[in-house]
Design an enzyme around this catalytic site. Structure first.
Site, PDB file in Angstrom:
ATOM      1  N   TYR A  24      29.532  74.823  27.996  1.00 36.69           N
ATOM      2  CA  TYR A  24      30.702  74.906  27.442  1.00 36.69           C
ATOM      3  C   TYR A  24      31.872  75.069  28.809  1.00 36.69           C
ATOM      4  O   TYR A  24      32.941  74.812  28.497  1.00 36.69           O
ATOM      5  CB  TYR A  24      30.827  76.125  26.677  1.00 36.69           C
ATOM      6  CG  TYR A  24      32.317  76.616  26.072  1.00 36.69           C
ATOM      7  CD1 TYR A  24      32.521  75.700  24.907  1.00 36.69           C
ATOM      8  CD2 TYR A  24      32.989  77.712  26.510  1.00 36.69           C
ATOM      9  CE1 TYR A  24      34.116  76.118  24.393  1.00 36.69           C
ATOM     10  CE2 TYR A  24      34.232  77.955  25.860  1.00 36.69           C
ATOM     11  CZ  TYR A  24      34.575  77.243  24.953  1.00 36.69           C
ATOM     12  OH  TYR A  24      35.941  77.270  24.604  1.00 36.69           O
ATOM     13  N   GLN A 127      47.723  84.754  27.749  1.00 35.59           N
ATOM     14  CA  GLN A 127      47.842  83.308  27.370  1.00 35.59           C
ATOM     15  C   GLN A 127      47.894  82.986  25.780  1.00 35.59           C
ATOM     16  O   GLN A 127      47.130  83.912  25.176  1.00 35.59           O
ATOM     17  CB  GLN A 127      46.834  82.466  28.107  1.00 35.59           C
ATOM     18  CG  GLN A 127      46.920  80.821  27.502  1.00 35.59           C
ATOM     19  CD  GLN A 127      45.766  80.478  26.212  1.00 35.59           C
ATOM     20  OE1 GLN A 127      44.908  81.619  26.032  1.00 35.59           O
ATOM     21  NE2 GLN A 127      46.399  79.775  25.560  1.00 35.59           N
ATOM     22  N   TYR A 129      48.349  80.321  22.299  1.00 33.71           N
ATOM     23  CA  TYR A 129      48.449  78.969  21.801  1.00 33.71           C
ATOM     24  C   TYR A 129      49.520  79.007  20.963  1.00 33.71           C
ATOM     25  O   TYR A 129      50.119  80.134  19.824  1.00 33.71           O
ATOM     26  CB  TYR A 129      47.293  78.414  21.125  1.00 33.71           C
ATOM     27  CG  TYR A 129      46.029  78.236  22.009  1.00 33.71           C
ATOM     28  CD1 TYR A 129      46.105  77.002  23.013  1.00 33.71           C
ATOM     29  CD2 TYR A 129      45.088  79.236  21.895  1.00 33.71           C
ATOM     30  CE1 TYR A 129      44.883  77.120  23.839  1.00 33.71           C
ATOM     31  CE2 TYR A 129      43.880  79.079  23.029  1.00 33.71           C
ATOM     32  CZ  TYR A 129      43.942  77.983  23.808  1.00 33.71           C
ATOM     33  OH  TYR A 129      42.923  77.900  24.870  1.00 33.71           O
ATOM     34  N   THR A 155      50.110  77.859  26.367  1.00 28.84           N
ATOM     35  CA  THR A 155      49.388  76.537  26.468  1.00 28.84           C
ATOM     36  C   THR A 155      49.753  75.878  25.265  1.00 28.84           C
ATOM     37  O   THR A 155      49.839  75.820  24.148  1.00 28.84           O
ATOM     38  CB  THR A 155      48.033  76.996  26.294  1.00 28.84           C
ATOM     39  OG1 THR A 155      47.315  77.810  27.358  1.00 28.84           O
ATOM     40  CG2 THR A 155      47.165  75.515  26.344  1.00 28.84           C
ATOM     41  N   ARG A 164      34.559  67.319  22.913  1.00 36.19           N
ATOM     42  CA  ARG A 164      33.698  67.754  24.036  1.00 36.19           C
ATOM     43  C   ARG A 164      32.268  67.656  23.431  1.00 36.19           C
ATOM     44  O   ARG A 164      31.656  68.421  22.590  1.00 36.19           O
ATOM     45  CB  ARG A 164      34.115  69.178  24.171  1.00 36.19           C
ATOM     46  CG  ARG A 164      35.532  69.494  24.699  1.00 36.19           C
ATOM     47  CD  ARG A 164      35.848  70.757  24.807  1.00 36.19           C
ATOM     48  NE  ARG A 164      37.403  71.061  24.764  1.00 36.19           N
ATOM     49  CZ  ARG A 164      37.975  72.091  24.722  1.00 36.19           C
ATOM     50  NH1 ARG A 164      37.216  73.252  24.530  1.00 36.19           N
ATOM     51  NH2 ARG A 164      39.421  72.130  24.971  1.00 36.19           N
ATOM     52  N   LYS A 251      52.162  75.800  29.877  1.00 34.80           N
ATOM     53  CA  LYS A 251      51.036  75.321  30.416  1.00 34.80           C
ATOM     54  C   LYS A 251      50.375  74.094  29.822  1.00 34.80           C
ATOM     55  O   LYS A 251      50.469  74.077  28.633  1.00 34.80           O
ATOM     56  CB  LYS A 251      49.601  76.361  30.561  1.00 34.80           C
ATOM     57  CG  LYS A 251      48.487  75.989  30.957  1.00 34.80           C
ATOM     58  CD  LYS A 251      47.452  77.077  30.984  1.00 34.80           C
ATOM     59  CE  LYS A 251      45.896  76.811  31.514  1.00 34.80           C
ATOM     60  NZ  LYS A 251      45.357  75.753  30.929  1.00 34.80           N
ATOM     61  N   HIS A 275      43.948  70.741  31.439  1.00 34.24           N
ATOM     62  CA  HIS A 275      43.182  71.624  30.638  1.00 34.24           C
ATOM     63  C   HIS A 275      41.624  71.406  31.440  1.00 34.24           C
ATOM     64  O   HIS A 275      40.493  71.500  30.468  1.00 34.24           O
ATOM     65  CB  HIS A 275      42.878  71.364  29.257  1.00 34.24           C
ATOM     66  CG  HIS A 275      42.808  72.720  28.362  1.00 34.24           C
ATOM     67  ND1 HIS A 275      43.859  73.338  27.901  1.00 34.24           N
ATOM     68  CD2 HIS A 275      41.764  73.204  28.061  1.00 34.24           C
ATOM     69  CE1 HIS A 275      43.600  74.184  27.105  1.00 34.24           C
ATOM     70  NE2 HIS A 275      42.079  74.256  27.345  1.00 34.24           N
ATOM     71  N   ARG A 278      39.464  68.964  29.647  1.00 33.41           N
ATOM     72  CA  ARG A 278      38.731  69.221  28.586  1.00 33.41           C
ATOM     73  C   ARG A 278      39.488  68.763  27.297  1.00 33.41           C
ATOM     74  O   ARG A 278      38.973  68.714  26.215  1.00 33.41           O
ATOM     75  CB  ARG A 278      38.608  70.881  28.476  1.00 33.41           C
ATOM     76  CG  ARG A 278      37.514  71.199  29.415  1.00 33.41           C
ATOM     77  CD  ARG A 278      37.802  72.661  29.545  1.00 33.41           C
ATOM     78  NE  ARG A 278      37.464  73.696  28.440  1.00 33.41           N
ATOM     79  CZ  ARG A 278      35.768  73.758  27.826  1.00 33.41           C
ATOM     80  NH1 ARG A 278      35.123  73.188  28.615  1.00 33.41           N
ATOM     81  NH2 ARG A 278      35.892  74.706  26.735  1.00 33.41           N
TER      82      ARG A 278
END
Length: 379
Positions: A24, A127, A129, A155, A164, A251, A275, A278
């Site tokens: 991960y 941080q 989102y 972000t 992923r 970000k 990122h 990612r």
């Protein structure tokens, strides 16, 4: 293979962690081309060696948003940090605090805001989102402000999750994932006792506090996936800018036009970031994107950068390419997984020593002297 303290800690982390957790943090999206380019492109940056400049007095410190840093280094937000060591966010924050640099807590941390802030003297960064659940966002901002957080990292490069594939193979997601994770934990007893048994609760502290019930790893992927907001635009950030009276950093910037929009919006800083490879595979590495963004907005806004930084030498390279400060993600998580707070402290010390060597041999006596003139112009 780049030989560094980060690679040594990576090996130690791989041996200690269950595969679902190692992959991960270690993996990227799709074919992981950008993940590889992040380190390869940065390693190709040639510094200009200068000698006989009386480098007996170096100043590695800097100031950012009125905050003094011992190094141009910040621990970046990393989700599930508390799964890599017992109460991992607390340990990482203590390490950063002891070394005189900021720690940034992720929205999806294991430890809640209220557990980490009392453990450190320096105000941590937080941080967030853009999520569909605006109630959660407001709750998180209010709690962060009440806990003394001054700097907000927003972000913006996750309107949808990246593909992923390692996570599906490793057991982080996919069929029978909980059962596979349990079997992996049984085969890694050091982690199972330190984190699995004594590092509880294993929920997402900030989300659980808001929901009023535990949000386990099984719920993490579903809740976060359902709350990504592909409709995000600059106007969705306006109420946050109005609410947040401290520094606000955007970000996930890779294009100069987006950096210019951040200046128009009134952000205090941008983080040049893909990122860690990612999200969208095939985009520019941070080292390639940074000079263009610096050309567009340097002096108008603070420029931070992450993705691919594995040594203090890389820190020097990024500063020479136009960054005001750098951020570490994967490399400090490897150290945290291997040796906890002591590992993170040691890693920061090694970065400091490597940066000191780089500055001594490029003739830069202070951080601001690492510039484009510090680079060899290769045809």
């Amino acid at each position: 293979m780049i030989i560094s303290a980060s690679t040594d800690y990576r090996k130690a982390a791989k041996a200690k962690l269950p595969p679902f957790l190692f992959h991960y943090i270690d993996g990227g999206s799709y074919g992981e081309h950008t993940l590889r380019k992040n380190t390869d492109d940065l390693a190709d940056i040639a510094l200009k060696q200068r000698v006989l400049n009386n480098m007996s007095e170096l100043n590695l410190g800097t100031e950012l948003f009125g905050e003094k840093l011992s190094l141009p280094l910040i621990l970046a937000p990393v989700g599930l940090t508390g799964m890599y060591a017992r109460r991992g966010e607390v340990q990482a924050a203590k390490a950063a605090d002891k070394k005189g640099i900021p720690f940034t807590m992720s929205t999806v941390s294991v430890c809640p805001i209220e557990e980490v802030t009392p453990a450190i003297d320096r105000p941590m960064w937080f941080q967030l989102y853009v999520l569909k659940d605006r109630g959660f966002m407001k709750n998180a901002l209010e709690r962060a402000k009440a806990a003394g957080v001054k700097t907000l990292v927003f972000t913006v490069d996750m309107p949808v999750p990246g593909a992923r594939y390692r996570d599906m193979h490793s057991g982080m997601s996919g069929p029978n994932a909980p059962f596979r994770r349990m079997l992996q934990a049984m085969k890694h007893p050091l982690w199972a006792f330190d984190v699995g048994l004594f590092g509880r609760p294993h929920d997402l502290g900030n989300i659980s506090t808001y929901r009023g019930s535990p949000t386990k790893l099984e719920d993490y992927i579903g809740w976060l996936g359902a709350n990504f907001d592909p409709s995000i635009s600059w106007k969705d950030l306006e109420w946050i800018r109005d609410f947040w009276d401290g520094p606000m950093i955007i970000k996930g910037i890779l294009d100069p036009e987006d950096a210019k929009d951040a200046v128009k919006f009134g952000a205090d800083g941008v983080i040049v970031s893909n990122h860690g490879g990612r999200q969208l595979d095939g985009v520019l590495s941070s080292a390639k994107a940074l000079p263009m963004i610096a050309d567009a907005v340097k002096g108008d806004i603070k420029i931070l950068v992450d993705s691919g930084i594995r040594t203090g030498l890389d820190v020097a390279r990024m500063l020479a390419l136009g960054a005001d400060c750098t951020m570490l993600g994967r490399s400090y998580i490897y150290a945290l997984a291997a040796q906890g707070q002591a590992g993170v402290e040691n890693l920061i010390d090694l970065y400091e020593k490597e940066l000191r060597v780089a500055m001594t041999l490029t003739g830069a006596k202070k951080i601001s002297e690492l510039s484009n003139d510090s680079l060899v112009k290769l045809s």
